[in-house]
Scaffold this motif. Sequence first.
Motif, PDB file in Angstrom:
ATOM      1  N   GLY A  16       0.742  -1.173   0.213  1.00  0.00           N
ATOM      2  CA  GLY A  16      -0.310  -0.010   0.015  1.00  0.00           C
ATOM      3  C   GLY A  16       0.435   1.215  -0.262  1.00  0.00           C
ATOM      4  O   GLY A  16       0.977   2.169  -0.948  1.00  0.00           O
ATOM      5  N   ILE A  17       1.966   1.481   0.657  1.00  0.00           N
ATOM      6  CA  ILE A  17       2.798   2.258   0.865  1.00  0.00           C
ATOM      7  C   ILE A  17       3.710   2.804  -0.198  1.00  0.00           C
ATOM      8  O   ILE A  17       3.934   3.834  -1.130  1.00  0.00           O
ATOM      9  N   ALA A  18       3.550   1.551  -1.477  1.00  0.00           N
ATOM     10  CA  ALA A  18       4.442   1.409  -1.950  1.00  0.00           C
ATOM     11  C   ALA A  18       3.970   2.373  -3.566  1.00  0.00           C
ATOM     12  O   ALA A  18       4.145   2.728  -4.136  1.00  0.00           O
ATOM     13  N   LEU A  19       2.360   1.718  -3.378  1.00  0.00           N
ATOM     14  CA  LEU A  19       1.370   1.884  -4.065  1.00  0.00           C
ATOM     15  C   LEU A  19       1.123   3.692  -4.441  1.00  0.00           C
ATOM     16  O   LEU A  19       1.538   3.897  -4.890  1.00  0.00           O
ATOM     17  N   ARG A  20       0.838   4.203  -2.875  1.00  0.00           N
ATOM     18  CA  ARG A  20       0.523   5.401  -3.170  1.00  0.00           C
ATOM     19  C   ARG A  20       1.966   6.423  -3.774  1.00  0.00           C
ATOM     20  O   ARG A  20       1.819   7.013  -3.743  1.00  0.00           O
ATOM     21  N   PHE A  32       2.170   9.772   9.057  1.00  0.00           N
ATOM     22  CA  PHE A  32       1.469   9.025   8.132  1.00  0.00           C
ATOM     23  C   PHE A  32       1.628   7.454   8.325  1.00  0.00           C
ATOM     24  O   PHE A  32       0.255   6.344   8.461  1.00  0.00           O
ATOM     25  N   VAL A  33       3.167   7.322   8.473  1.00  0.00           N
ATOM     26  CA  VAL A  33       3.074   5.369   7.655  1.00  0.00           C
ATOM     27  C   VAL A  33       2.766   4.809   8.969  1.00  0.00           C
ATOM     28  O   VAL A  33       1.978   3.762   8.984  1.00  0.00           O
ATOM     29  N   VAL A  34       3.046   5.531  10.467  1.00  0.00           N
ATOM     30  CA  VAL A  34       3.043   5.253  11.894  1.00  0.00           C
ATOM     31  C   VAL A  34       1.127   5.269  12.071  1.00  0.00           C
ATOM     32  O   VAL A  34       0.772   3.787  12.803  1.00  0.00           O
ATOM     33  N   ALA A  35       0.529   6.224  11.795  1.00  0.00           N
ATOM     34  CA  ALA A  35      -0.575   5.591  11.796  1.00  0.00           C
ATOM     35  C   ALA A  35      -1.259   5.133  10.403  1.00  0.00           C
ATOM     36  O   ALA A  35      -2.344   4.562  11.122  1.00  0.00           O
ATOM     37  N   VAL A  42      -5.279  -2.594  13.637  1.00  0.00           N
ATOM     38  CA  VAL A  42      -6.296  -3.013  14.980  1.00  0.00           C
ATOM     39  C   VAL A  42      -8.006  -2.863  13.919  1.00  0.00           C
ATOM     40  O   VAL A  42      -7.804  -4.405  14.349  1.00  0.00           O
ATOM     41  N   LEU A  43      -7.754  -2.349  12.654  1.00  0.00           N
ATOM     42  CA  LEU A  43      -8.355  -3.312  12.160  1.00  0.00           C
ATOM     43  C   LEU A  43      -8.849  -4.186  11.669  1.00  0.00           C
ATOM     44  O   LEU A  43      -9.811  -4.683  12.318  1.00  0.00           O
TER      45      LEU A  43
END
Length: 84
Positions: A16-20, A32-35, A42-43
């Motif tokens: 997801g981070i790579a796509l973003r 942003f990465v930590v959040a 959690v979800l």
Amino acid sequence: SLEPAFKPWALGIPAGIALRTVGKGYLPPKAFVVATVLTTLVLMVGWRFGYATYAEPKEFKRRGNTKGNPLEFLDMIFGLIKRW
């Protein structure tokens, strides 16, 4: 065990981070990465663990007769296709 819930989470975060990063053209800020990591932990892992622990659906319980062969499986698939 939480291991089945962690595998997709552990693969999804870097993807997801790579796509973003590709979409936006720059790396996201650390905050942003930590959040993102904590929220998805959690979800994604939390609901799967809670569901598997407290709901005890039939899919997670062992059935008495689980034996079968590939031909029975194919027969079932072709029977479902014929109904279309």
